[in-house]
Design a protein around this motif. Sequence first.
Motif, PDB file in Angstrom:
ATOM      1  N   SER A   1       0.745  -1.260   0.144  1.00  0.00           N
ATOM      2  CA  SER A   1       0.065   0.004   0.012  1.00  0.00           C
ATOM      3  C   SER A   1       0.886   1.526  -0.027  1.00  0.00           C
ATOM      4  CB  SER A   1      -1.051  -0.021   0.982  1.00  0.00           C
ATOM      5  OG  SER A   1      -0.771  -0.732   2.103  1.00  0.00           O
ATOM      6  N   GLU A   2       1.985   1.100   0.714  1.00  0.00           N
ATOM      7  CA  GLU A   2       3.025   2.271   0.503  1.00  0.00           C
ATOM      8  C   GLU A   2       3.520   2.676  -0.834  1.00  0.00           C
ATOM      9  OE1 GLU A   2       4.695   2.246   5.053  1.00  0.00           O
ATOM     10  OE2 GLU A   2       6.128   1.815   3.334  1.00  0.00           O
ATOM     11  N   PHE A   3       3.587   1.577  -1.536  1.00  0.00           N
ATOM     12  CA  PHE A   3       4.115   1.904  -2.884  1.00  0.00           C
ATOM     13  C   PHE A   3       3.065   2.174  -3.827  1.00  0.00           C
ATOM     14  CE2 PHE A   3       4.346  -0.020  -7.137  1.00  0.00           C
ATOM     15  CZ  PHE A   3       5.440   0.840  -7.778  1.00  0.00           C
ATOM     16  N   VAL A   4       1.841   1.766  -3.648  1.00  0.00           N
ATOM     17  CA  VAL A   4       0.569   2.145  -4.277  1.00  0.00           C
ATOM     18  C   VAL A   4       0.334   3.894  -4.299  1.00  0.00           C
ATOM     19  CG1 VAL A   4      -1.985   2.033  -4.627  1.00  0.00           C
ATOM     20  CG2 VAL A   4      -0.548   0.001  -4.436  1.00  0.00           C
ATOM     21  N   THR A   5       0.367   4.082  -2.774  1.00  0.00           N
ATOM     22  CA  THR A   5       0.190   5.455  -2.737  1.00  0.00           C
ATOM     23  C   THR A   5       1.722   6.272  -3.190  1.00  0.00           C
ATOM     24  OG1 THR A   5      -0.419   5.113  -0.536  1.00  0.00           O
ATOM     25  CG2 THR A   5       0.379   7.149  -0.770  1.00  0.00           C
ATOM     26  N   ARG A   6       2.763   5.708  -3.358  1.00  0.00           N
ATOM     27  CA  ARG A   6       3.876   6.511  -3.921  1.00  0.00           C
ATOM     28  C   ARG A   6       3.518   6.636  -5.419  1.00  0.00           C
ATOM     29  NH1 ARG A   6       9.986   4.844  -3.640  1.00  0.00           N
ATOM     30  NH2 ARG A   6       9.296   3.816  -1.818  1.00  0.00           N
ATOM     31  N   CYS A   7       3.083   5.405  -6.139  1.00  0.00           N
ATOM     32  CA  CYS A   7       2.480   5.537  -7.472  1.00  0.00           C
ATOM     33  C   CYS A   7       1.721   6.837  -7.807  1.00  0.00           C
ATOM     34  CB  CYS A   7       1.860   4.357  -8.144  1.00  0.00           C
ATOM     35  SG  CYS A   7       2.736   2.771  -8.247  1.00  0.00           S
ATOM     36  N   HIS A   8       0.584   6.964  -6.975  1.00  0.00           N
ATOM     37  CA  HIS A   8      -0.282   8.035  -7.268  1.00  0.00           C
ATOM     38  C   HIS A   8       0.438   9.414  -7.041  1.00  0.00           C
ATOM     39  CE1 HIS A   8      -3.290   4.803  -7.010  1.00  0.00           C
ATOM     40  NE2 HIS A   8      -4.279   5.634  -7.425  1.00  0.00           N
ATOM     41  N   ARG A   9       1.168   9.625  -6.039  1.00  0.00           N
ATOM     42  CA  ARG A   9       1.850  10.719  -5.813  1.00  0.00           C
ATOM     43  C   ARG A   9       2.686  11.202  -7.015  1.00  0.00           C
ATOM     44  NH1 ARG A   9       1.650  13.132  -1.022  1.00  0.00           N
ATOM     45  NH2 ARG A   9       3.865  14.396  -1.381  1.00  0.00           N
ATOM     46  N   ALA A  10       3.474  10.008  -7.532  1.00  0.00           N
ATOM     47  CA  ALA A  10       4.210  10.264  -8.464  1.00  0.00           C
ATOM     48  C   ALA A  10       3.525  10.846  -9.795  1.00  0.00           C
ATOM     49  CB  ALA A  10       5.135   9.006  -8.920  1.00  0.00           C
ATOM     50  N   LEU A  11       2.467   9.982 -10.250  1.00  0.00           N
ATOM     51  CA  LEU A  11       1.363  10.586 -11.259  1.00  0.00           C
ATOM     52  C   LEU A  11       1.104  11.906 -11.068  1.00  0.00           C
ATOM     53  CD1 LEU A  11       0.564   9.736 -14.034  1.00  0.00           C
ATOM     54  CD2 LEU A  11      -1.333   8.511 -12.715  1.00  0.00           C
ATOM     55  N   ALA A  12       0.535  12.242  -9.833  1.00  0.00           N
ATOM     56  CA  ALA A  12       0.178  13.426  -9.462  1.00  0.00           C
ATOM     57  C   ALA A  12       1.156  14.561  -9.656  1.00  0.00           C
ATOM     58  CB  ALA A  12      -0.303  13.467  -8.121  1.00  0.00           C
ATOM     59  N   ALA A  13       2.307  14.126  -9.166  1.00  0.00           N
ATOM     60  CA  ALA A  13       3.513  15.252  -9.481  1.00  0.00           C
ATOM     61  C   ALA A  13       3.717  15.650 -10.842  1.00  0.00           C
ATOM     62  CB  ALA A  13       4.489  14.682  -8.673  1.00  0.00           C
ATOM     63  N   ALA A  14       4.002  14.414 -11.763  1.00  0.00           N
ATOM     64  CA  ALA A  14       4.018  14.689 -12.959  1.00  0.00           C
ATOM     65  C   ALA A  14       2.839  15.663 -13.696  1.00  0.00           C
ATOM     66  CB  ALA A  14       4.319  13.636 -13.926  1.00  0.00           C
ATOM     67  N   THR A  15       1.727  15.362 -13.137  1.00  0.00           N
ATOM     68  CA  THR A  15       0.494  15.989 -13.844  1.00  0.00           C
ATOM     69  C   THR A  15       0.569  17.421 -13.352  1.00  0.00           C
ATOM     70  OG1 THR A  15      -0.719  14.012 -13.806  1.00  0.00           O
ATOM     71  CG2 THR A  15      -1.881  15.992 -13.964  1.00  0.00           C
ATOM     72  N   ALA A  16       1.049  17.731 -12.238  1.00  0.00           N
ATOM     73  CA  ALA A  16       0.951  19.023 -11.582  1.00  0.00           C
ATOM     74  C   ALA A  16       2.255  19.753 -12.240  1.00  0.00           C
ATOM     75  CB  ALA A  16       1.312  18.899 -10.030  1.00  0.00           C
ATOM     76  N   THR A  17       3.247  19.077 -12.525  1.00  0.00           N
ATOM     77  CA  THR A  17       4.228  19.908 -13.296  1.00  0.00           C
ATOM     78  C   THR A  17       3.669  20.364 -15.064  1.00  0.00           C
ATOM     79  OG1 THR A  17       6.155  18.581 -12.329  1.00  0.00           O
ATOM     80  CG2 THR A  17       6.341  19.345 -14.516  1.00  0.00           C
ATOM     81  N   SER A  18       2.895  19.571 -15.420  1.00  0.00           N
ATOM     82  CA  SER A  18       2.162  19.662 -16.569  1.00  0.00           C
ATOM     83  C   SER A  18       1.362  21.064 -16.434  1.00  0.00           C
ATOM     84  CB  SER A  18       1.727  18.291 -17.269  1.00  0.00           C
ATOM     85  OG  SER A  18       0.998  18.734 -18.557  1.00  0.00           O
ATOM     86  N   ILE A  19       0.465  20.954 -15.810  1.00  0.00           N
ATOM     87  CA  ILE A  19      -0.284  21.860 -15.341  1.00  0.00           C
ATOM     88  C   ILE A  19       0.449  23.301 -15.204  1.00  0.00           C
ATOM     89  CG2 ILE A  19      -2.137  22.900 -13.556  1.00  0.00           C
ATOM     90  CD1 ILE A  19      -2.952  19.672 -13.185  1.00  0.00           C
ATOM     91  N   HIS A  20       1.450  23.167 -14.161  1.00  0.00           N
ATOM     92  CA  HIS A  20       2.199  24.437 -14.017  1.00  0.00           C
ATOM     93  C   HIS A  20       2.692  25.066 -15.534  1.00  0.00           C
ATOM     94  CE1 HIS A  20       2.230  23.147  -9.597  1.00  0.00           C
ATOM     95  NE2 HIS A  20       1.696  24.310  -9.630  1.00  0.00           N
ATOM     96  N   MET A  21       3.214  24.215 -16.354  1.00  0.00           N
ATOM     97  CA  MET A  21       3.926  24.485 -17.569  1.00  0.00           C
ATOM     98  C   MET A  21       2.775  24.975 -18.577  1.00  0.00           C
ATOM     99  SD  MET A  21       7.055  24.218 -17.071  1.00  0.00           S
ATOM    100  CE  MET A  21       7.979  23.597 -18.440  1.00  0.00           C
ATOM    101  N   GLU A  22       1.685  24.233 -18.935  1.00  0.00           N
ATOM    102  CA  GLU A  22       0.852  24.437 -19.879  1.00  0.00           C
ATOM    103  C   GLU A  22      -0.518  24.929 -19.502  1.00  0.00           C
ATOM    104  OE1 GLU A  22       1.311  22.685 -23.933  1.00  0.00           O
ATOM    105  OE2 GLU A  22       1.335  20.787 -22.539  1.00  0.00           O
ATOM    106  N   GLY A  23      -1.072  24.812 -18.122  1.00  0.00           N
ATOM    107  CA  GLY A  23      -2.204  25.365 -17.734  1.00  0.00           C
ATOM    108  C   GLY A  23      -3.075  23.930 -17.294  1.00  0.00           C
ATOM    109  N   PRO A  24      -4.280  24.034 -16.685  1.00  0.00           N
ATOM    110  CA  PRO A  24      -5.210  22.999 -16.441  1.00  0.00           C
ATOM    111  C   PRO A  24      -6.137  22.575 -17.623  1.00  0.00           C
ATOM    112  CG  PRO A  24      -6.223  25.237 -15.893  1.00  0.00           C
ATOM    113  CD  PRO A  24      -4.935  25.420 -16.422  1.00  0.00           C
ATOM    114  N   GLY A  25      -6.520  21.277 -17.357  1.00  0.00           N
ATOM    115  CA  GLY A  25      -7.451  20.677 -18.277  1.00  0.00           C
ATOM    116  C   GLY A  25      -7.704  19.172 -18.166  1.00  0.00           C
ATOM    117  N   THR A  26      -8.075  18.357 -18.914  1.00  0.00           N
ATOM    118  CA  THR A  26      -8.512  17.268 -18.793  1.00  0.00           C
ATOM    119  C   THR A  26      -7.176  16.439 -19.265  1.00  0.00           C
ATOM    120  OG1 THR A  26     -10.783  17.558 -19.527  1.00  0.00           O
ATOM    121  CG2 THR A  26     -10.040  15.298 -19.356  1.00  0.00           C
ATOM    122  N   PHE A  27      -7.086  15.299 -18.068  1.00  0.00           N
ATOM    123  CA  PHE A  27      -6.038  14.300 -18.267  1.00  0.00           C
ATOM    124  C   PHE A  27      -6.718  12.976 -18.457  1.00  0.00           C
ATOM    125  CE2 PHE A  27      -3.767  17.975 -16.541  1.00  0.00           C
ATOM    126  CZ  PHE A  27      -2.445  17.993 -16.948  1.00  0.00           C
TER     127      PHE A  27
END
Length: 290
Positions: free
Chosen positions: A206-232
């Motif tokens: 479960s720690e790893f699965v949480t880390r997976c979600h945090r990792a994907l959220a982090a990469a998505t947040a970077t994309s949002i900070h670079m190109e703005g919000p939207g649908t992923f």
Amino acid sequence: MVEHVAAGLVENNQIAGAVKVFPEIGDSREALLSMPADNIAAKIAEVVKSLAGGNSLSAVGVGFPGIIREGVVEESPNLQQIKGFHLREALETAFASSGARVPVRIYNDADATAAGIAATRGVMGKLSRVWTLGNGVGFGRYPWSPGAWEGGHSVVTLDPKENFCGCGGRGHLEGILGHRAMRLRFLDLEPEEVFENAKNGEMRCSEFVTRCHRALAAATATSIHMEGPGTFYLTGPNANWIDVGTLDRLVHDMVKMSPLQGSRFEVIPTNDDLGIIGAAVSAAAASAAA
Ligand SMILES: [Zn+2]
């Protein structure tokens, strides 16, 4: 394509007729890995010609994993033999040899999927981004825009021990969320078992699965900070392992500037049709513009 190539005839943003696949079901899953670049191109041309059945095609679009520039496959970690290969030229030459002048365009496969989602959902006027979760982690966007867009290799941790990414880089999203990377991390468990155990409350999983979600959220947040919000959109064989509610919450914690809020996630079951439609639609638009 990685394990197989799927091809179809596209009319009016829809697949007309049957989808052809090679290697065929039942053939070795490894067949493409050992096939020389010229043979892959020849096989693609052969399948396209048989689908056209003598009718003229307005354009041919190919979605291919890796970094694509001007019709050249500059990098393709899972199909090393095609690195540096001018796929567009090879296909146009193959069509020309049978008397057909068909414009060919090559796209990153995740970009083709993003275009397919935009075309089939009627959102071609908006920015659509897609994460494809499988052996690797692909990032695609529509409208197509020149660039590397290797979002799967976003750095999501500074931990120097995080070195499971197929590209060899440290701290990458794919090094956490890629199927291959998970197998290297959990030598005693298959990725399916890791997610199953996490559901049953097993601590390490479960720690790893949480880390997976945090990792994907982090990469998505970077994309949002670079190109703005939207649908992923999330697609690919492992997209169902992601809990969209958790991901939403994590991204909300990571993106706080009010003009950048309002992104959303949607899981789309993996299917070849989206990539086929997207590659064709993008190629037709590009050759019409040219
Ligand atoms: Zn990487």
